[in-house]
Design a protein around this motif. Structure first.
Motif, short mmCIF file in Angstrom:
data_model
loop_
_atom_site.label_atom_id
_atom_site.label_comp_id
_atom_site.label_asym_id
_atom_site.label_seq_id
_atom_site.Cartn_x
_atom_site.Cartn_y
_atom_site.Cartn_z
N ASP A 123 0.81 -1.21 0.00
CA ASP A 123 0.00 0.00 0.00
C ASP A 123 0.85 1.28 0.00
O ASP A 123 0.35 2.37 0.24
N PHE A 124 2.15 1.14 -0.27
CA PHE A 124 3.04 2.30 -0.26
C PHE A 124 2.73 3.21 -1.44
O PHE A 124 2.66 2.77 -2.59
N ASP A 125 2.56 4.50 -1.19
CA ASP A 125 2.31 5.44 -2.28
C ASP A 125 3.10 6.73 -2.09
O ASP A 125 2.75 7.78 -2.64
N GLY A 126 4.17 6.67 -1.30
CA GLY A 126 4.95 7.85 -1.01
C GLY A 126 6.21 7.93 -1.84
O GLY A 126 6.39 7.23 -2.84
N ASN A 127 7.12 8.77 -1.41
CA ASN A 127 8.41 8.97 -2.05
C ASN A 127 9.46 8.31 -1.18
O ASN A 127 9.63 8.65 -0.01
N ILE A 128 10.18 7.34 -1.74
CA ILE A 128 11.15 6.61 -0.92
C ILE A 128 12.24 7.53 -0.39
O ILE A 128 12.84 7.26 0.65
N MET A 129 12.50 8.64 -1.10
CA MET A 129 13.53 9.57 -0.65
C MET A 129 13.10 10.31 0.63
O MET A 129 13.94 10.84 1.35
N LYS A 130 11.81 10.32 0.89
CA LYS A 130 11.30 11.00 2.08
C LYS A 130 10.76 10.02 3.11
O LYS A 130 10.08 10.41 4.06
N TRP B 158 17.05 4.52 -8.88
CA TRP B 158 16.14 3.84 -7.97
C TRP B 158 15.01 3.12 -8.70
O TRP B 158 14.49 3.62 -9.71
N SER B 159 14.64 1.97 -8.16
CA SER B 159 13.44 1.25 -8.56
C SER B 159 12.75 0.79 -7.30
O SER B 159 13.41 0.54 -6.28
N THR B 160 11.43 0.68 -7.33
CA THR B 160 10.69 0.18 -6.17
C THR B 160 9.92 -1.07 -6.56
O THR B 160 9.47 -1.22 -7.70
N PHE B 161 9.77 -1.96 -5.58
CA PHE B 161 9.07 -3.22 -5.80
C PHE B 161 8.18 -3.51 -4.59
O PHE B 161 8.61 -3.36 -3.45
N SER B 162 6.97 -3.93 -4.85
CA SER B 162 6.08 -4.34 -3.78
C SER B 162 6.64 -5.57 -3.08
O SER B 162 7.29 -6.41 -3.71
#
Length: 261
Positions: free
Chosen positions: A75-82, A111-115
């Motif tokens: 459910d992550f919908d933010g900015n990983i940098m923050k 950067w890449s993000t993965f659930s």
């Protein structure tokens, strides 16, 4: 093996209370422990001596940037940098790795993000889209070739532990690499260990006297305590469960999930 020899406790003759670190950790004491580095120096501390040849470490340094995947919740919908907590800590470990690779430059990361339940993270690591996966949950089934399309993967020393009881599968989170390049895998593991080592030795960012690539990593990250406080706030070590130093030779053992079919 278990049928023939019994469980781990059966291999000992002395009382469990006299086994020191050779006991199962129940989640109430720290499990952070930096295994000794050994002799790391190579000539004039030049990393190119380690990275010579067609290795992933050499290719990344020549490319000039690190491709890092970060695992986030579904459910992550933010900015990983923050972000803070585990995602923020994972980002910081990627930056510490970049600092060690690129003479202190911690910003040269793609950067890449993965659930967390998305198997494409391991596929992306396998095909070289990313060089390292941060926040990967340790599952030993991935330590072996898990399918006809995926090679085996290596998990670094964990940098965050879940608070599950000793009888449950404990969550271990680490940096994940492809296991077919031993040099890069070892380098990544040493960067994680460096933060724990700095905590054990009380090393400050600007005071590290280690080989330069460890020094550069610590100059970015500081000690493990600095990383933990940055991302989880001021929590007393006694309240961190396994995420604290094992200072007194307390229980250090727990099996990794994924060993059973």
């Amino acid at each position: 093996a278990v049928y023939c020899m019994g469980n781990y406790g059966k291999l000992f003759v002395e009382d469990e209370n006299n086994r020191g670190m050779n006991r199962i950790n129940n989640g109430t004491t720290g499990m952070l422990y930096a295994t000794p580095f050994g002799r790391l120096k190579n000539g004039n501390d030049n990393l190119s001596g380690f990275a010579a040849g067609d290795t992933l470490l050499d290719r990344i340094r020549k490319k000039g940037s690190l491709n890092c995947g970060v695992v986030v919740s579904e459910d992550f919908d933010g900015n990983i940098m923050k972000s803070d907590n585990l995602v923020g800590m994972s980002v910081d470990y990627c930056r510490a790795l970049a600092a060690g690779l690129f003479n202190g430059y911690s910003e040269v990361v793609n950067w890449s993000t993965f659930s967390e339940n998305d198997t494409s993270a391991f596929a992306s690591l396998d095909n070289g889209t990313i060089d390292v996966l941060a926040g990967g949950r340790v599952e030993k089934k991935y330590d072996f070739k898990s399918s006809s399309s995926l090679r085996g993967f290596q998990f670094s020393t964990p940098y965050y532990f879940g608070n599950e009881t000793a009888g449950d599968d404990v969550s271990f989170f680490s940096l994940v690499t492809r296991e077919d390049d031993v040099l890069f895998t070892s380098f990544v593991n040493i960067i994680v260990l460096a933060t724990i080592y700095a905590q054990e030795k009380g090393t400050k960012r600007e005071k590290s006297k280690e080989i330069w690539w460890i020094r550069d990593a610590i100059a970015y990250s500081g000690s493990y305590d600095a990383l933990y406080t940055k991302n989880f706030g001021n929590v007393l070590e006694g309240d961190r469960g396994r995420n604290a130093l094992n200072k007194q030779g307390g229980p250090q053992l727990h099996s990794f999930p994924g060993l059973a079919p």
